[in-house]
Scaffold this motif. Structure first.
Motif, mmCIF file in Angstrom:
data_model
loop_
_atom_site.group_PDB
_atom_site.id
_atom_site.type_symbol
_atom_site.label_atom_id
_atom_site.label_comp_id
_atom_site.label_asym_id
_atom_site.label_seq_id
_atom_site.Cartn_x
_atom_site.Cartn_y
_atom_site.Cartn_z
ATOM 1 N N GLU A 93 -1.722 0.980 3.070
ATOM 2 C CA GLU A 93 -1.640 1.917 1.942
ATOM 3 C C GLU A 93 -0.255 2.565 1.855
ATOM 4 O O GLU A 93 0.294 2.738 0.762
ATOM 5 N N ALA A 94 0.320 2.917 2.989
ATOM 6 C CA ALA A 94 1.662 3.509 2.998
ATOM 7 C C ALA A 94 2.693 2.508 2.472
ATOM 8 O O ALA A 94 3.594 2.870 1.709
ATOM 9 N N TRP A 95 2.557 1.250 2.854
ATOM 10 C CA TRP A 95 3.460 0.211 2.360
ATOM 11 C C TRP A 95 3.282 0.007 0.860
ATOM 12 O O TRP A 95 4.254 -0.206 0.145
ATOM 13 N N LYS A 96 2.051 0.073 0.365
ATOM 14 C CA LYS A 96 1.798 -0.106 -1.069
ATOM 15 C C LYS A 96 2.510 0.960 -1.887
ATOM 16 O O LYS A 96 2.939 0.709 -3.019
ATOM 17 N N LYS A 97 2.646 2.151 -1.330
ATOM 18 C CA LYS A 97 3.317 3.246 -2.037
ATOM 19 C C LYS A 97 4.833 3.174 -1.904
ATOM 20 O O LYS A 97 5.554 3.581 -2.807
ATOM 21 N N THR A 98 5.326 2.680 -0.776
ATOM 22 C CA THR A 98 6.744 2.768 -0.456
ATOM 23 C C THR A 98 7.551 1.534 -0.859
ATOM 24 O O THR A 98 8.665 1.658 -1.365
ATOM 25 N N LEU A 99 7.021 0.337 -0.640
ATOM 26 C CA LEU A 99 7.788 -0.884 -0.933
ATOM 27 C C LEU A 99 8.208 -0.991 -2.400
ATOM 28 O O LEU A 99 9.377 -1.320 -2.671
ATOM 29 N N PRO A 100 7.348 -0.721 -3.370
ATOM 30 C CA PRO A 100 7.767 -0.871 -4.770
ATOM 31 C C PRO A 100 8.998 -0.033 -5.138
ATOM 32 O O PRO A 100 9.763 -0.416 -6.025
ATOM 33 N N GLU A 101 9.209 1.083 -4.438
ATOM 34 C CA GLU A 101 10.379 1.924 -4.704
ATOM 35 C C GLU A 101 11.677 1.225 -4.318
ATOM 36 O O GLU A 101 12.746 1.616 -4.762
ATOM 37 N N ARG A 102 11.595 0.209 -3.465
ATOM 38 C CA ARG A 102 12.776 -0.476 -2.967
ATOM 39 C C ARG A 102 13.043 -1.803 -3.669
ATOM 40 O O ARG A 102 14.095 -2.393 -3.485
ATOM 41 N N LEU A 103 12.098 -2.280 -4.454
ATOM 42 C CA LEU A 103 12.269 -3.550 -5.148
ATOM 43 C C LEU A 103 13.055 -3.361 -6.443
ATOM 44 O O LEU A 103 13.149 -2.254 -6.971
ATOM 45 N N ALA A 104 13.587 -4.463 -6.962
ATOM 46 C CA ALA A 104 14.289 -4.433 -8.246
ATOM 47 C C ALA A 104 13.289 -4.078 -9.350
ATOM 48 O O ALA A 104 12.099 -4.391 -9.239
ATOM 49 N N PRO A 105 13.779 -3.426 -10.401
ATOM 50 C CA PRO A 105 12.882 -3.102 -11.514
ATOM 51 C C PRO A 105 12.184 -4.359 -12.041
ATOM 52 O O PRO A 105 12.821 -5.392 -12.247
ATOM 53 N N GLY A 106 10.876 -4.271 -12.192
ATOM 54 C CA GLY A 106 10.098 -5.391 -12.691
ATOM 55 C C GLY A 106 9.498 -6.270 -11.612
ATOM 56 O O GLY A 106 8.528 -6.972 -11.864
ATOM 57 N N ASP A 107 10.088 -6.289 -10.420
ATOM 58 C CA ASP A 107 9.487 -7.029 -9.306
ATOM 59 C C ASP A 107 8.211 -6.309 -8.902
ATOM 60 O O ASP A 107 8.134 -5.076 -8.956
ATOM 61 N N THR A 108 7.211 -7.064 -8.478
ATOM 62 C CA THR A 108 5.958 -6.464 -8.042
ATOM 63 C C THR A 108 5.601 -6.957 -6.640
ATOM 64 O O THR A 108 6.022 -8.037 -6.231
ATOM 65 N N ALA A 109 4.831 -6.150 -5.934
ATOM 66 C CA ALA A 109 4.414 -6.517 -4.582
ATOM 67 C C ALA A 109 2.948 -6.206 -4.382
ATOM 68 O O ALA A 109 2.451 -5.182 -4.849
ATOM 69 N N GLU A 110 2.271 -7.106 -3.686
ATOM 70 C CA GLU A 110 0.905 -6.888 -3.227
ATOM 71 C C GLU A 110 0.963 -6.884 -1.709
ATOM 72 O O GLU A 110 1.582 -7.754 -1.110
ATOM 73 N N ILE A 111 0.336 -5.894 -1.101
ATOM 74 C CA ILE A 111 0.295 -5.787 0.359
ATOM 75 C C ILE A 111 -1.166 -5.766 0.757
ATOM 76 O O ILE A 111 -1.968 -5.022 0.189
ATOM 77 N N TYR A 112 -1.511 -6.603 1.740
ATOM 78 C CA TYR A 112 -2.903 -6.653 2.169
ATOM 79 C C TYR A 112 -2.994 -6.981 3.656
ATOM 80 O O TYR A 112 -2.106 -7.605 4.229
ATOM 81 N N SER A 113 -4.078 -6.536 4.272
ATOM 82 C CA SER A 113 -4.320 -6.721 5.700
ATOM 83 C C SER A 113 -4.537 -8.186 6.032
ATOM 84 O O SER A 113 -5.004 -8.956 5.195
ATOM 85 N N ASP A 114 -4.232 -8.530 7.261
ATOM 86 C CA ASP A 114 -4.538 -9.856 7.790
ATOM 87 C C ASP A 114 -5.903 -9.745 8.465
ATOM 88 O O ASP A 114 -6.050 -9.028 9.451
ATOM 89 N N GLY A 115 -6.895 -10.420 7.946
ATOM 90 C CA GLY A 115 -8.240 -10.331 8.480
ATOM 91 C C GLY A 115 -8.376 -10.871 9.894
ATOM 92 O O GLY A 115 -9.263 -10.465 10.632
ATOM 93 N N ALA A 116 -7.492 -11.784 10.292
ATOM 94 C CA ALA A 116 -7.587 -12.392 11.616
ATOM 95 C C ALA A 116 -6.762 -11.657 12.671
ATOM 96 O O ALA A 116 -7.033 -11.785 13.857
ATOM 97 N N ASP A 117 -5.748 -10.899 12.248
ATOM 98 C CA ASP A 117 -4.846 -10.239 13.199
ATOM 99 C C ASP A 117 -4.632 -8.790 12.773
ATOM 100 O O ASP A 117 -3.950 -8.530 11.785
ATOM 101 N N PRO A 118 -5.190 -7.835 13.500
ATOM 102 C CA PRO A 118 -5.066 -6.428 13.107
ATOM 103 C C PRO A 118 -3.640 -5.878 13.220
ATOM 104 O O PRO A 118 -3.373 -4.794 12.731
ATOM 105 N N ARG A 119 -2.715 -6.629 13.818
ATOM 106 C CA ARG A 119 -1.328 -6.162 13.940
ATOM 107 C C ARG A 119 -0.441 -6.676 12.808
ATOM 108 O O ARG A 119 0.730 -6.361 12.759
ATOM 109 N N THR A 120 -1.008 -7.486 11.916
ATOM 110 C CA THR A 120 -0.217 -8.139 10.874
ATOM 111 C C THR A 120 -0.762 -7.790 9.497
ATOM 112 O O THR A 120 -1.957 -7.590 9.323
ATOM 113 N N PHE A 121 0.145 -7.716 8.534
ATOM 114 C CA PHE A 121 -0.268 -7.630 7.141
ATOM 115 C C PHE A 121 0.626 -8.551 6.325
ATOM 116 O O PHE A 121 1.632 -9.059 6.817
ATOM 117 N N HIS A 122 0.240 -8.800 5.099
ATOM 118 C CA HIS A 122 0.946 -9.765 4.255
ATOM 119 C C HIS A 122 1.519 -9.066 3.033
ATOM 120 O O HIS A 122 0.931 -8.121 2.504
#
Length: 122
Positions: A23-52
């Motif tokens: 959730e923190a990444w979902k709020k923060t990453l879009p502020e760093r991308l170029a205007p119009g670029d979009t990002a989806e961030i989601y958990s890795d169901g198999a590895d609790p230390r990783t997200f995509h």
């Protein structure tokens, strides 16, 4: 509901629940991308230390980039490029233009991790 927690083996452990971190990444990453670029961030169901992170470029390029992100400790991340697509088809990521975009997005991912250090550092 069971909450997965990132645990590291270094002295600088990350112990933020995976969903809170996503959730923190979902709020923060879009502020760093170029205007119009979009990002989806989601958990890795198999590895609790990783997200995509799935990034779509703005404009006519129709490029999409998939990264796996894993925290090494509370500040440092490891980024693995998983796929690059154009118009829904996997493409060779070796051309210079694509390498430049990959470099830009990797930098944005590192900037996001730095921006969230207050959140991830216990």
């Amino acid at each position: 509901m069971e909450v997965e927690v990132f645990m590291m083996s270094s002295n600088d452990e990350l112990s933020v629940p995976q969903e809170d971190l996503v959730e923190a990444w979902k709020k923060t990453l879009p502020e760093r991308l170029a205007p119009g670029d979009t990002a989806e961030i989601y958990s890795d169901g198999a590895d609790p230390r990783t997200f995509h992170v799935h990034i779509k470029t703005a404009g006519r390029q129709m490029m999409e980039f998939d990264f796996a992100v894993q925290y090494v400790d509370s500040r440092e991340i490891d980024i693995q490029l998983k796929d690059v697509e154009k118009d829904g088809q996997t493409v060779d990521e070796r051309p210079e233009q694509i390498q430049e975009l990959i470099g830009d997005y990797r930098r944005h991912l590192h900037e996001t991790a730095q921006a969230l250090h207050h959140f991830t550092h216990a």
